[in-house]
Design an enzyme around this catalytic site. Structure first.
Site, PDB file in Angstrom:
ATOM      1  N   GLY A 188       0.818  -1.206   0.000  1.00 35.50           N
ATOM      2  CA  GLY A 188       0.000   0.000   0.000  1.00 35.50           C
ATOM      3  C   GLY A 188       0.847   1.249   0.000  1.00 35.50           C
ATOM      4  O   GLY A 188       1.909   1.288  -0.621  1.00 35.50           O
ATOM      5  N   ASN A 189       0.398   2.270   0.722  1.00 36.97           N
ATOM      6  CA  ASN A 189       1.088   3.557   0.691  1.00 36.97           C
ATOM      7  C   ASN A 189       1.923   3.793   1.941  1.00 36.97           C
ATOM      8  O   ASN A 189       1.819   3.065   2.936  1.00 36.97           O
ATOM      9  CB  ASN A 189       0.083   4.700   0.497  1.00 36.97           C
ATOM     10  CG  ASN A 189      -0.921   4.792   1.638  1.00 36.97           C
ATOM     11  OD1 ASN A 189      -0.561   5.022   2.788  1.00 36.97           O
ATOM     12  ND2 ASN A 189      -2.203   4.604   1.320  1.00 36.97           N
ATOM     13  N   VAL A 192       0.058   4.619   5.541  1.00 36.18           N
ATOM     14  CA  VAL A 192      -0.439   3.435   6.247  1.00 36.18           C
ATOM     15  C   VAL A 192       0.722   2.521   6.628  1.00 36.18           C
ATOM     16  O   VAL A 192       0.705   1.888   7.692  1.00 36.18           O
ATOM     17  CB  VAL A 192      -1.482   2.680   5.395  1.00 36.18           C
ATOM     18  CG1 VAL A 192      -1.959   1.422   6.107  1.00 36.18           C
ATOM     19  CG2 VAL A 192      -2.669   3.588   5.082  1.00 36.18           C
ATOM     20  N   GLY A 193       1.745   2.472   5.782  1.00 34.24           N
ATOM     21  CA  GLY A 193       2.919   1.649   6.077  1.00 34.24           C
ATOM     22  C   GLY A 193       3.546   2.000   7.422  1.00 34.24           C
ATOM     23  O   GLY A 193       3.961   1.125   8.186  1.00 34.24           O
ATOM     24  N   GLU A 210       5.603  -3.216   1.118  1.00 30.49           N
ATOM     25  CA  GLU A 210       5.691  -2.954  -0.321  1.00 30.49           C
ATOM     26  C   GLU A 210       4.930  -1.654  -0.579  1.00 30.49           C
ATOM     27  O   GLU A 210       3.709  -1.650  -0.648  1.00 30.49           O
ATOM     28  CB  GLU A 210       5.093  -4.132  -1.107  1.00 30.49           C
ATOM     29  CG  GLU A 210       5.851  -5.435  -0.965  1.00 30.49           C
ATOM     30  CD  GLU A 210       7.253  -5.385  -1.554  1.00 30.49           C
ATOM     31  OE1 GLU A 210       7.524  -4.505  -2.394  1.00 30.49           O
ATOM     32  OE2 GLU A 210       8.089  -6.219  -1.160  1.00 30.49           O
ATOM     33  N   CYS A 244       1.890   0.610  -8.734  1.00 30.83           N
ATOM     34  CA  CYS A 244       2.905   1.165  -7.829  1.00 30.83           C
ATOM     35  C   CYS A 244       4.246   1.380  -8.514  1.00 30.83           C
ATOM     36  O   CYS A 244       5.054   2.194  -8.051  1.00 30.83           O
ATOM     37  CB  CYS A 244       3.074   0.264  -6.608  1.00 30.83           C
ATOM     38  SG  CYS A 244       3.587  -1.418  -6.998  1.00 30.83           S
TER      39      CYS A 244
END
Length: 489
Positions: A188-189, A192-193, A210, A244
């Site tokens: 994700g982004n 949030v990571g 990732e 991505c």
């Protein structure tokens, strides 16, 4: 006990029975997962069509075909991957058995993304199953229809206790993150990571993140610009730019900017016709929130190609922006949509400087016929992956690690890298209760003579064949006897 707690507890209880460990069980589960993609392609494609407007062929090409390949590779290579891995010895361990033994971590949490909902959710699951783990699967709630299909289909094919699916939004994900896992795999982004990593830290749980970022694309003025722009157009507008590793922006000299725009425009027409909105192979933005985010990026830039949009259909045409400045809105975050900004630079030196001034990207693209240009870009920049003269295709190479660096993520997967990422590589040394004499050098009282022997045995590395090892063992036995004799004296 919440639904999320129950799912994790059942997965851990199932893992503790040991049934996920035998290679036969892992292979059986992988084959069942592979069968799902053969039996249920229609349901999978229909759901993704509703979520992202992907065609059935496009769904197979970009979602399930790669998964089938990964599963086949894992089935074929699992015995080799899971086997003990002998390592180099020093003289002190020459008679010992020294190896690395991959072992399952335990219960893995896989949090998927919405842009390629099957590919980026199931690929880590393949690694988790192959490594002998249990896994809790959390599909992205943004892909509503696909998440529902995933929740319905996976329990019909693979062990529903070992590999439960938990659907839901932010609250459900937060509840999952409060549970203890042995590894968390998130796609994700960055925002949030960071939250994932913070939650994992409370249990000292390792993570694979990732993420993404602004993947730059440098076009050398001396390359075949027509072919370069064709490949860039494909890489950028596939899945409506929601990839991505899509080229985020182009760096090129002002002298070729018009040519680049013309060639991209030609390729858009070739791939998506004069009216991409009616083309079956052109997707849609996932929802209106992301649509509005992307449209806002157009505010202070000049549209050279495209720009048409329809909020009610979440449609944004393939768009090219010219003469973009580094401070433009579109350059402040990952675009994740079908906008392609062109930043004019004076040459390779300035392009490298622009790239290095930003966060390390997930991918970096360079188009050039000059190997010196490619080497400089390789040597003087850092990114998760680097491709010369193409886009995206490194994702399909199972023998390459796929992952980010710095702000674009940590850890990697695909093929054997998935297996290793979701295994504990346990160092093992097996001795026998013999040849105790040689150990005298490590026992008190410590002397300079013992230190001399220790330096010889520890620092001397050997690379011998079978006969050499046999001869060395014989010498080793004699030396041990001499050391013991000196010790006793």
């Amino acid at each position: 006990m919440s639904r999320e707690q129950q799912a994790v507890a059942r997965a851990r209880k199932a893992f503790q029975t040991g049934r996920s460990r035998p290679l036969e069980h892992r292979i059986y589960q992988l084959k069942k997962l592979q069968q799902l993609f053969i039996d249920r392609q229609k349901e999978i494609s229909n759901a993704i069509k509703k979520d992202l407007n992907k065609s059935e062929v496009g769904t197979q090409l970009y979602e399930t075909l790669g998964l089938e390949g990964e599963i086949s590779l894992a089935i074929r290579k699992l015995k080799e991957w899971a086997a003990p891995r002998p390592v180099e010895k020093n003289l002190l361990t020459i008679s010992d058995t020294v190896y690395i033994q991959p072992e399952p971590l335990g219960v893995v949490l896989v949090i998927g993304a919405w842009n390629y909902p099957w590919a980026v959710t199931i690929q880590p699951l393949i690694g988790a199953i192959a490594a002998g783990n249990a896994a809790v699967i959390k599909p992205s709630e943004v892909c509503v229809h696909t998440a529902k299909v995933m929740e319905e289909l996976l329990p019909l094919y693979i062990d529903k206790e070992l590999y439960p699916v938990v659907n839901g939004g932010v609250a459900e994900t937060q509840e999952l993150l409060r549970q203890r896992f042995d590894h968390i795999f998130y796609t994700g982004n960055c925002v949030v990571g960071k939250l994932i990593m913070e939650a994992a830290a409370k249990h000292l749980t390792p993570v694979t993140l990732e993420l993404g970022g602004k993947s730059p694309c440098y076009i050398d003025k001396n390359c075949d610009i027509s072919i370069a722009c064709r490949r860039i157009t494909w890489g950028k507008y596939t899945n409506c730019g929601q990839t991505c590793i899509a080229p985020d922006y182009i760096l090129c000299e002002p002298s070729i900017q018009d040519r680049v725009i013309d060639e991209v425009k030609k390729a858009i027409k070739e791939f998506y016709t004069d009216d991409p909105k009616t083309c079956a192979d052109y997707g849609r933005i996932i929802n209106q929130r992301h649509f509005k985010r992307i449209i806002t990026m157009l505010e202070d830039s000049t549209v050279a190609v495209g720009g048409e949009n329809d909020e009610s259909d979440c449609y944004i045409a393939p768009t090219v922006l010219r003469d973009v400045k580094p401070e433009a809105t579109v350059m402040q975050e990952e675009i994740f949509g079908p906008l392609l900004p062109i930043l004019p630079v004076s040459g390779l030196d300035e392009a490298i400087k622009v790239i290095n001034n930003g966060e390390k990207p997930l991918a970096l693209y360079v188009f050039s016929s000059d190997n010196k240009v490619i080497k400089r870009m390789t040597d003087e920049t850092s990114s998760g992956g680097l491709l010369a003269n193409d886009c995206l295709v490194h994702f399909s190479v199972s023998s390459l690690p796929f992952g980010g660096v710095g702000n674009s993520g940590m850890g990697c997967y695909h093929g054997k890298f998935s297996f290793d990422q979701l295994s504990h590589l346990r160092g093992c040394l097996i001795k026998q209760l013999k040849m105790e004499g040689v150990n005298s050098m490590r026992y008190p009282p410590h002397t300079l003579k013992k230190l001399g022997w220790a330096r010889f045995f520890i620092l001397k590395n050997v690379d011998l064949g079978w006969l050499g090892r046999m001869a060395l063992l014989a010498v080793f036995a004699v030396v041990a006897a001499v050391v013991l004799q000196n010790y006793l004296l």
